[in-house]
Structures are given as structure tokens and as C-alpha cells.
Write a protein that holds these residues in place. Structure first.
Motif, PDB file in Angstrom:
ATOM      1  N   LEU A 182       1.037  -1.062   0.185  1.00  0.00           N
ATOM      2  CA  LEU A 182       0.027   0.156  -0.138  1.00  0.00           C
ATOM      3  C   LEU A 182       0.806   1.398   0.066  1.00  0.00           C
ATOM      4  CD1 LEU A 182      -2.914  -1.003   2.356  1.00  0.00           C
ATOM      5  CD2 LEU A 182      -2.962  -1.209  -0.048  1.00  0.00           C
ATOM      6  N   PHE A 236       0.270   6.157   3.243  1.00  0.00           N
ATOM      7  CA  PHE A 236      -1.248   6.369   3.792  1.00  0.00           C
ATOM      8  C   PHE A 236      -1.418   6.124   5.210  1.00  0.00           C
ATOM      9  CE2 PHE A 236      -1.368   5.085  -0.774  1.00  0.00           C
ATOM     10  CZ  PHE A 236      -1.884   6.168  -1.336  1.00  0.00           C
ATOM     11  N   LEU A 253      -4.253   4.848   7.545  1.00  0.00           N
ATOM     12  CA  LEU A 253      -4.519   3.357   7.401  1.00  0.00           C
ATOM     13  C   LEU A 253      -4.232   2.667   8.845  1.00  0.00           C
ATOM     14  CD1 LEU A 253      -3.863   2.130   4.009  1.00  0.00           C
ATOM     15  CD2 LEU A 253      -6.087   2.892   4.812  1.00  0.00           C
ATOM     16  N   LEU A 295      -7.396   0.041   8.003  1.00  0.00           N
ATOM     17  CA  LEU A 295      -6.143  -0.954   7.401  1.00  0.00           C
ATOM     18  C   LEU A 295      -6.508  -2.230   6.409  1.00  0.00           C
ATOM     19  CD1 LEU A 295      -2.975  -1.019   6.997  1.00  0.00           C
ATOM     20  CD2 LEU A 295      -3.121  -2.382   9.412  1.00  0.00           C
ATOM     21  N   GLY A 319      -7.940  -1.209   3.374  1.00  0.00           N
ATOM     22  CA  GLY A 319      -6.716  -1.215   2.396  1.00  0.00           C
ATOM     23  C   GLY A 319      -6.282  -2.587   1.650  1.00  0.00           C
ATOM     24  N   TYR A 320      -6.069  -3.343   2.535  1.00  0.00           N
ATOM     25  CA  TYR A 320      -5.668  -4.647   2.142  1.00  0.00           C
ATOM     26  C   TYR A 320      -6.618  -5.497   1.209  1.00  0.00           C
ATOM     27  CZ  TYR A 320      -1.986  -4.659   5.720  1.00  0.00           C
ATOM     28  OH  TYR A 320      -1.087  -4.547   6.330  1.00  0.00           O
ATOM     29  N   LEU A 323      -7.528   5.252  -0.684  1.00  0.00           N
ATOM     30  CA  LEU A 323      -6.563   5.063   0.444  1.00  0.00           C
ATOM     31  C   LEU A 323      -6.248   6.219   1.272  1.00  0.00           C
ATOM     32  CD1 LEU A 323      -4.201   2.880  -1.695  1.00  0.00           C
ATOM     33  CD2 LEU A 323      -5.726   2.176   0.241  1.00  0.00           C
ATOM     34  N   LEU A 352      -9.603   6.720   3.639  1.00  0.00           N
ATOM     35  CA  LEU A 352      -9.694   5.616   4.695  1.00  0.00           C
ATOM     36  C   LEU A 352      -8.912   5.871   5.788  1.00  0.00           C
ATOM     37  CD1 LEU A 352      -9.516   2.389   2.683  1.00  0.00           C
ATOM     38  CD2 LEU A 352     -11.611   3.172   3.633  1.00  0.00           C
ATOM     39  N   THR A 356     -15.391   2.780   6.711  1.00  0.00           N
ATOM     40  CA  THR A 356     -14.684   2.169   5.964  1.00  0.00           C
ATOM     41  C   THR A 356     -15.607   1.447   4.610  1.00  0.00           C
ATOM     42  OG1 THR A 356     -12.963   1.633   7.473  1.00  0.00           O
ATOM     43  CG2 THR A 356     -12.942   0.049   5.571  1.00  0.00           C
TER      44      THR A 356
END
Ligand SMILES: [Zn+2]
Length: 244
Positions: free
Chosen positions: A53, A79, A82, A89, A92-93, A120, A123, A130
Motif C-alpha cells: 500500500l 497513507f 490507515l 487497514l 486497504g488490504y 486510500l 480511509l 470504511t
């Protein structure tokens, strides 16, 4: 031939004792991958730049056959928000998983690149939920890859639906009218609120921000879960960690 590109690191895996392979989502070339020799050594030229990321400037040496070589990676944007919020987080994943598994190498989609970066950035920020924020990213992804769900008329037969009894089917590719619902047994009932929410989010802009009602959020999440699982042929690995 070497090429400098800007990309988001969406997957990293070990290749040997000392080397790793990085997979990047780039604006100009879509998904690209490169072998980072020595990346696992303590004093590698990649330092901490090769991290999931991170958005990096990368230099790839293109090979006629086999893996391209990654010779440079410099972080252009991290980011940090995150890392302050576990749900962000995982979100994001999840975004990285979808990009890695649903896009093809060298198939660029600049609007999807821009949307991924913006998601990203959003978030983990105060006031950003989210799942609703991810929903917008997911609808852009579906549209860009040619799977944008039909939300205005029946996905199967094209007839107008209006406020008739609604249902959503990932296999049909959107909402299905009452006669077509018998054909798509995995369909789920859809409330008028859930239908409106999906249409609002699809418009882009701030459509996702109005998604406050918990029941409607769950419905939107379920529709997107169905569509992503249908396209992948399995449930996304990060799905159990996402709330609604
Ligand atoms: Zn129909």
C-alpha cells in the motif's frame, strides 16, 4: 529497456532467500510485476520503500521473457491514516486484494487507479466509514472491468423494474425482475433503500457519505460481497475482516 512508472504496491511475495516479487497497480500500464533482487537483505537499495500500500516511483527493466527486474522503488505517498484504524487497514488490504486478483497484467484503467488512490487517502480519516467508502471503489472497479451491475432495469431481460419487488443477483449482474427471479436462485431480496443507496454510490462524488442506516449498509455490503465472490470464484480473503 527500462521504464519509470508510478504505482501502488498491491502484493509482495518472497521469491528466494534474498529476493522478493512486487506487484504494482500503475496508472499507465495497469498491473505490473517485478523481481526485486536483494530486497530481503538488511541493507537493500529498496530500504522500506517496498511495503504493501505504498505508492512508489518504480523503475523496471523489461525482459523479453521471464520476469521484469525492479531496480528502484521510491515512496511518493504513504497513507498513514490507515495505520491508525484497523478497519481502514483491512479495507486497504481488501482493495489491494481485489486489484491484484481481478485485474490483468498490462491492462490499464486510469479511472480505477485514481479511485484506488483516493480511497486510500480517505480511509481512516475522521468521519469516513470504511465499508461505504470501499463500496464506491468497488463499483468503480466493477464498471471499469465491464461488470458494473445493472441497477436501472432487469439485468437478465432488460425490462423496467420501478419499485416492484426487487432482488439482486450477482450471477445475473444486477437487479432482476420478478419473472426472472426464478432463474437466479442465489438472488437476494433487495429493499428500495438498498437499491437507492447503490445507485447513489454509483454516481460517484459523495454518494457513499449518505449511507448511515445500518440495515442499508449491510445490504450494500452483501450485494458487493456476492459480486466480488462471483467474479473471483471464491470469497475474498479479507472479506471476514470487513464490517458493514
Ligand atoms: Zn427480467
Amino acid at each position: 529497456m527500462s521504464e519509470k512508472v508510478f504505482g501502488l504496491t498491491i502484493r509482495l511475495y518472497d521469491f528466494s532467500e534474498t529476493s522478493r516479487i512486487g506487484v504494482f497497480w500503475t496508472r499507465e500500464h495497469g498491473k505490473m510485476r517485478g523481481l526485486a533482487r536483494g530486497a530481503k537483505r538488511l541493507k537493500s537499495s529498496f530500504e522500506s520503500s517496498l511495503d504493501l500500500l505504498n505508492a512508489c516511483s518504480i523503475v523496471l527493466i523489461r525482459k523479453a521473457s521471464g520476469l521484469d527486474l525492479l531496480t528502484e522503488a521510491q515512496v511518493r505517498e504513504r497513507f498513514p491514516a490507515l495505520r491508525l484504524d484497523l478497519s481502514a487497514l483491512y479495507g486497504g488490504y481488501y482493495l489491494a486484494e481485489l486489484l491484484a486478483d481481478l485485474t490483468q497484467d498490462h491492462d490499464p484503467h486510469p479511472p480505477l487507479f485514481d479511485e484506488a488512490l483516493q480511497a486510500l487517502r480517505d480511509l481512516g480519516q475522521p468521519g469516513v466509514a470504511t465499508a461505504p467508502r470501499l463500496a464506491q471503489f468497488e463499483l468503480v472497479l466493477l464498471r471499469e472491468l465491464g461488470y458494473g451491475p445493472a441497477l436501472d432495469s432487469c439485468a437478465a431481460c432488460g425490462s423496467d423494474i420501478g419499485d416492484d419487488v426487487l432482488a439482486y443477483s450477482a450471477a445475473a449482474g444486477g437487479i432482476v425482475c420478478r419473472p426472472c427471479q426464478n432463474t437466479f436462485r442465489e438472488r437476494r431480496p433487495l429493499s428500495v433503500e438498498g437499491w437507492r443507496a447503490m445507485r447513489n454510490i454509483r454516481l460517484g462524488g459523495d454518494g457513499w457519505k449518505g449511507l448511515d442506516d445500518p440495515a442499508t449498509r449491510r445490504e450494500v455490503r452483501q450485494m458487493l460481497d456476492d459480486s466480488m465472490s462471483y467474479l473471483l470464484g471464491r470469497r475474498p480473503k479479507l472479506l471476514p475482516y470487513l464490517g458493514s
